[in-house]
Design an enzyme around this catalytic site. Structure first.
Site, PDB file in Angstrom:
ATOM      1  N   GLY A  30       0.799  -1.227   0.000  1.00 43.29           N
ATOM      2  CA  GLY A  30       0.000   0.000   0.000  1.00 43.29           C
ATOM      3  C   GLY A  30       0.827   1.270   0.000  1.00 43.29           C
ATOM      4  O   GLY A  30       0.559   2.191  -0.782  1.00 43.29           O
ATOM      5  N   ASP A 141       6.735   3.768   9.887  1.00 40.75           N
ATOM      6  CA  ASP A 141       6.361   2.464  10.422  1.00 40.75           C
ATOM      7  C   ASP A 141       7.242   1.798  11.472  1.00 40.75           C
ATOM      8  O   ASP A 141       8.315   2.264  11.800  1.00 40.75           O
ATOM      9  CB  ASP A 141       6.075   1.511   9.276  1.00 40.75           C
ATOM     10  CG  ASP A 141       4.773   0.758   9.525  1.00 40.75           C
ATOM     11  OD1 ASP A 141       4.144   1.020  10.561  1.00 40.75           O
ATOM     12  OD2 ASP A 141       4.397  -0.088   8.712  1.00 40.75           O
ATOM     13  N   HIS A 165       1.975   2.831  10.774  1.00 39.71           N
ATOM     14  CA  HIS A 165       0.903   2.279   9.934  1.00 39.71           C
ATOM     15  C   HIS A 165       0.097   1.197  10.637  1.00 39.71           C
ATOM     16  O   HIS A 165      -0.963   0.801  10.158  1.00 39.71           O
ATOM     17  CB  HIS A 165       1.496   1.718   8.638  1.00 39.71           C
ATOM     18  CG  HIS A 165       1.966   2.795   7.723  1.00 39.71           C
ATOM     19  ND1 HIS A 165       1.202   3.281   6.698  1.00 39.71           N
ATOM     20  CD2 HIS A 165       3.103   3.526   7.717  1.00 39.71           C
ATOM     21  CE1 HIS A 165       1.857   4.243   6.080  1.00 39.71           C
ATOM     22  NE2 HIS A 165       3.024   4.423   6.677  1.00 39.71           N
ATOM     23  N   ASP A 372      -6.356  -4.335  12.577  1.00 37.55           N
ATOM     24  CA  ASP A 372      -5.692  -3.813  11.391  1.00 37.55           C
ATOM     25  C   ASP A 372      -5.483  -2.322  11.597  1.00 37.55           C
ATOM     26  O   ASP A 372      -6.417  -1.631  12.030  1.00 37.55           O
ATOM     27  CB  ASP A 372      -6.599  -4.046  10.164  1.00 37.55           C
ATOM     28  CG  ASP A 372      -5.801  -4.352   8.920  1.00 37.55           C
ATOM     29  OD1 ASP A 372      -4.638  -3.936   8.841  1.00 37.55           O
ATOM     30  OD2 ASP A 372      -6.354  -5.021   8.018  1.00 37.55           O
TER      31      ASP A 372
HETATM   32  C1  GDG Z   1      -0.294  -2.162   6.630  1.00 32.74           C
HETATM   33  C2  GDG Z   1      -1.251  -2.219   7.818  1.00 32.74           C
HETATM   34  C3  GDG Z   1      -2.558  -0.376   6.811  1.00 32.74           C
HETATM   35  C4  GDG Z   1      -3.028  -7.092  -1.636  1.00 32.74           C
HETATM   36  N1  GDG Z   1      -3.120  -8.166  -2.390  1.00 32.74           N
HETATM   37  C5  GDG Z   1      -2.771  -7.830  -3.634  1.00 32.74           C
HETATM   38  C6  GDG Z   1      -2.479  -6.496  -3.653  1.00 32.74           C
HETATM   39  N2  GDG Z   1      -2.629  -6.046  -2.399  1.00 32.74           N
HETATM   40  C7  GDG Z   1      -2.429  -4.674  -1.950  1.00 32.74           C
HETATM   41  C8  GDG Z   1      -3.778  -4.048  -1.658  1.00 32.74           C
HETATM   42  C9  GDG Z   1      -3.429  -2.991  -0.634  1.00 32.74           C
HETATM   43  C10 GDG Z   1      -2.222  -3.586   0.094  1.00 32.74           C
HETATM   44  O1  GDG Z   1      -1.718  -4.625  -0.728  1.00 32.74           O
HETATM   45  C11 GDG Z   1      -2.609  -4.173   1.434  1.00 32.74           C
HETATM   46  O2  GDG Z   1      -2.854  -3.142   2.334  1.00 32.74           O
HETATM   47  P1  GDG Z   1      -3.681  -3.317   3.688  1.00 32.74           P
HETATM   48  O3  GDG Z   1      -3.930  -1.992   4.266  1.00 32.74           O
HETATM   49  O4  GDG Z   1      -4.936  -4.026   3.373  1.00 32.74           O
HETATM   50  O5  GDG Z   1      -2.801  -4.246   4.663  1.00 32.74           O
HETATM   51  P2  GDG Z   1      -1.225  -4.360   5.121  1.00 32.74           P
HETATM   52  O6  GDG Z   1      -0.385  -4.865   4.012  1.00 32.74           O
HETATM   53  O7  GDG Z   1      -1.246  -5.201   6.335  1.00 32.74           O
HETATM   54  O8  GDG Z   1      -0.740  -2.862   5.461  1.00 32.74           O
HETATM   55  C12 GDG Z   1      -2.619  -1.774   7.384  1.00 32.74           C
HETATM   56  C13 GDG Z   1      -1.476  -0.258   5.756  1.00 32.74           C
HETATM   57  O9  GDG Z   1      -0.233  -0.757   6.242  1.00 32.74           O
HETATM   58  C14 GDG Z   1      -1.289   1.202   5.327  1.00 32.74           C
HETATM   59  O10 GDG Z   1      -1.029   2.030   6.396  1.00 32.74           O
HETATM   60  O11 GDG Z   1      -3.802  -0.093   6.205  1.00 32.74           O
HETATM   61  O12 GDG Z   1      -3.490  -1.800   8.483  1.00 32.74           O
HETATM   62  O13 GDG Z   1      -1.294  -3.540   8.351  1.00 32.74           O
HETATM   63  O14 GDG Z   1      -3.048  -1.800  -1.245  1.00 32.74           O
HETATM   64  O15 GDG Z   1      -4.286  -3.557  -2.858  1.00 32.74           O
HETATM   65  N3  GDG Z   1      -2.131  -5.835  -4.766  1.00 32.74           N
HETATM   66  C15 GDG Z   1      -2.042  -6.554  -5.907  1.00 32.74           C
HETATM   67  N4  GDG Z   1      -2.298  -7.871  -5.943  1.00 32.74           N
HETATM   68  C16 GDG Z   1      -2.669  -8.546  -4.849  1.00 32.74           C
HETATM   69  O16 GDG Z   1      -2.875  -9.756  -4.924  1.00 32.74           O
HETATM   70  N5  GDG Z   1      -1.714  -5.926  -7.042  1.00 32.74           N
END
Ligand code: GDG
Length: 728
Positions: A30, A141, A165, A372
């Site tokens: 992200g 982070d 984060h 999260d």
């Molecule tokens: C940490 C915090 C906080 C996922 N699968 C695929 C893919 N993704 C991308 C999503 C999203 C990112 O990865 C995941 O972001 P999240 O916020 O859901 O979770 P964490 O990785 O745990 O992130 C979290 C974040 O930091 C920001 O501050 O929100 O709470 O834990 O962008 O789209 N992208 C692609 N293919 C996938 O299969 N292209």
């Protein structure tokens, strides 16, 4: 303005070596994707690990550096062992579980902690190499929590922001860490510390108070000669990118293909990194129960479960992977029939257009983390719904739930809750879906990732500017020199010195704050000069002050101005005739509050009663103090009393008496140098009562009528020492 230096564990570009060749690819995640367009528009440099182990870069480091620099990136090289110890162990097996409320998964090892410290120092060295005066540093982070302080110790007046984060946990969890103080001091090195939600910010402030003893005021923590600001910036996504992709021909084509696979079936989607915090098992269990109960959806529904491999080197993640595999198998085995398996499960990362196509096609996004920090997937799903349909089911323990009130929120531990939400989501009318979506989309469109980053940086710049202002108000060398000179040149001088918090630091109880030998000698020598009047202006009772200072040729003000004693006098004198009959009425009320507040007590002086709560839990103490003030407010106007809220005290006393009025008794025409120093708001009366030409200094950095600020009682003593030496 200088450059923006973004610092994060991973660079937005990952370097690989395949068959001897170096390859440069976009990193997933992200932060990398969200900020990459933003930082390119800035004069920026991104500093981080390029994902390749140091050993593999031998001979090519210059080339890697050069190629990354062309993309405005600067590498920090780490060995595989460092990454193992620092990232796979300390970050992933200590901080991550503890901060996500899994203390039972957290392990504590001194050697991995040392690796964490070492890695932070390696980052610090890299930044010191490239930093120039005026650059703004933004550290990201939990991998780099020590970095802000390390940088502050190495650079001259740097501007540093830090953003966490992940959640900042409640003090009851954070305090379990053996290195809690070091981590919190590390973060406090920043000018601005940002979180996704107020809860996290509140937990951080509570930890700062508990571990470092610093109070905060409106999200500002004065500590030493700086102020650290704490604020909330809920991270957004690149909204336009998702919305545009959702309507792109490429995604349209993929949606059509999906349609052929799903043939009119309803689709529930979830996308997560493999992590026990994401509640994947709970979600599957609930889905199994949903199928048990809702036979009408059999063959008519697909659950698409996308799990992206993550931290595969960590044992717990490998175990979770096996558990998910088994549970998916069990549910598909139980409910599947020829031609229909309820769960389509992929364990790999999907390309961006396929991800958006899934978002577009899914009727329901089922996002169920146990904890999260934010959860960007939930936001991306909403941004991709350009067709105005789709329902988001979101766990209330995701940071995103604070902003997305129109989603169907659930408690992940309550299976019934998830099942009911799935039923509601699948039955929701198009009109209602559209209404809920529109509100959330408007919010996400406005506060997208660029606004988020800009908002953080604007606040950081403002904080750093006010730091600058503070520095000019702080008694620096230049002003100090003028002060000493004017002291030297004066014929008659008056020094008005508060005691607690000014000449002596606060102790756990008032009786323990006895003047140090150094302070006694200082006062004795300063007051031995016939041209210098020294007056102790205190809120304490007469007996303590007499006991400590009675033998010195100094003036004393006791009980915030109720009693005065000049240096020649033996007897105390009242500022004006006062009564104390009111005490009978007020004392029982204060005692009631003291009984209900462990660690507090009521102190009695001749003309005042004081509720002292320095040793109580500070939050309870503050709450009780506020209650007490409102409780006695009506009473005090009738009895002609005033209520003062000082540092950890509430004092009730006769009105019209204050330190300022008392101090004025020492002013006379021939005095050509006046210095007043105090820390408490009762000293503000002194500052205000004095002529403009007086040197007025407040100890600490909260707002004041004094002209200057100084960091601590230690610095006051040093200043007085300088005056004394100047006179010799
Ligand atoms: C940490 C915090 C906080 C996922 N699968 C695929 C893919 N993704 C991308 C999503 C999203 C990112 O990865 C995941 O972001 P999240 O916020 O859901 O979770 P964490 O990785 O745990 O992130 C979290 C974040 O930091 C920001 O501050 O929100 O709470 O834990 O962008 O789209 N992208 C692609 N293919 C996938 O299969 N292209």
């Amino acid at each position: 303005m200088g450059r923006l230096l973004i610092v994060s564990n991973r660079l937005p570009i990952t370097v690989h070596r395949r068959r001897g060749q170096l390859q440069f690819e976009q990193s997933a995640g992200g932060l990398a994707t969200g900020l990459s367009s933003f930082y390119r528009a800035y004069d920026a440099l991104w500093i981080g690990w390029p994902g390749i182990e140091r050993k593999n870069t031998i001979g090519d480091r210059d080339e890697i550096k050069e190629r990354l620099l062309a993309e405005d990136c600067y590498p920090v090289f780490l060995s595989q062992r460092e990454v193992d110890e620092y990232y796979n162990k300390f970050c992933s097996a200590t901080i991550w579980p503890l901060f996500h409320y899994f203390p039972q998964y957290a392990s504590y090892s001194q050697s991995t902690w040392q690796a964490y410290e070492h890695a932070n120092r390696t980052f610090c060295d890299a930044i010191v190499e490239v930093w120039q005066q005026g650059d703004i540093i933004w550290v990201h982070d939990f991998q780099l929590m020590l970095l802000p302080k390390m940088l502050r110790d190495r650079l001259q007046d740097p501007t540093i922001g830090f953003f966490l984060h992940i959640p900042f946990p409640s003090i009851e969890l954070f305090r379990l860490l053996p290195w809690r103080t070091e981590l919190i001091e590390g973060m406090m090195g920043a000018d601005l510390v940002g979180f996704h939600t107020w809860d996290y910010a509140g937990h951080f402030l509570a930890s700062v108070r508990f571990l470092l003893g610093h109070e905060s005021w409106m999200g500002r923590i004065p500590a030493g000669d700086r102020v650290t600001r704490v604020d909330v910036f809920p991270m957004g996504i690149d909204y336009a990118r998702f919305a545009a992709a959702a309507n792109s021909p490429e995604v349209e084509k993929e949606v059509d293909e999906l349609e052929r696979t799903f043939v009119g079936r309803r689709v529930v989607l979830s996308v997560d990194r493999l992590d026990y915090t994401k509640g994947i098992l709970q979600r599957l269990e609930a889905f199994g129960l949903f199928l048990d109960r809702n036979l009408q959806y059999h063959k008519k529904l697909k659950f698409v479960l996308v799990v992206v491999p993550s931290r595969t080197m960590v044992a717990r993640y490998a175990l979770l992977k096996r558990q998910i595999d088994e549970l998916v198998g069990a549910i598909n085995g139980k409910h599947g029939v020829v031609g229909w398996t309820p769960i389509t499960y992929t364990y790999r990362s999907v390309p961006f257009p396929s991800l958006v196509a899934l978002y577009r096609r899914a009727d329901v996004a089922l996002v169920t983390p146990l904890r999260d920090g934010m959860n960007l997937v939930a936001k991306e799903y909403l941004a991709s719904r350009t067709d105005g349909r789709g329902v988001l089911i979101l766990s209330e323990t995701a940071g995103a739930a604070k902003e997305l009130g129109e989603a169907l929120t659930i408690n992940v531990n309550n299976e019934e809750d998830i099942v009911a939400a799935l039923e509601d989501a699948l039955a929701m009318s198009d009109a209602e879906q559209g209404e809920r979506l529109r509100v959330m989309q408007r919010r996400l469109r406005r506060y997208d990732v660029r606004r988020w980053a800009q908002d953080f940086l604007d606040t950081l710049t403002a904080t750093s500017e006010s730091q600058e202002e503070l520095r000019t108000r702080t008694l620096g060398t230049h002003v100090r020199r003028r002060l000493v000179k004017s002291f030297q040149q004066a014929n008659r001088r008056l020094l008005l010195l508060d005691y607690d918090g000014t000449l002596a630091p606060f102790a756990s109880s008032p009786s323990k704050a006895v003047p140090s030998q150094e302070v006694m000698e200082l006062l004795s020598e300063l007051s031995s000069d016939a041209g210098t009047d020294v007056v102790i202006v205190s809120g304490r009772d007469r007996a303590s002050l007499d006991g400590w200072f009675g033998h010195l040729p100094v003036g004393i003000v006791a009980e915030h101005g109720a009693w005065l004693k000049s240096k020649e006098a033996v007897e105390w004198e009242m500022l004006e005739p006062l009564t104390s009959e009111w005490k009978e009425e007020v004392r029982p009320i204060l005692e009631l509050y003291a009984d209900r507040t462990p660690g507090s007590f009521v102190e009695e002086k001749d003309f005042s009663l004081v509720f002292q709560y320095r040793r109580s839990d500070s939050r309870l103490g503050e709450l009780r103090a506020r209650e007490l003030v409102s409780h006695i407010e009506g009473l005090t106007t009738n009895l002609n009393l005033q209520v003062l809220e000082g540092s950890k005290v509430v004092e009730v006393k006769n009105s019209g008496v204050n330190k300022g009025r008392a101090a004025l008794r020492w002013l006379s025409e021939d005095i050509d140098f006046v210095l007043a120093v105090g820390d408490d708001w009762t000293d503000e009366d002194t500052f205000k009562a004095l002529p403009e030409t007086a040197w007025t200094i407040k100890v600490g950095f909260s707002s004041t009528a004094a002209h200057y600020n100084i960091g601590s009682p230690g610095k006051v003593v040093a200043l007085l020492m300088e005056l004394l030496q100047a006179d010799e």
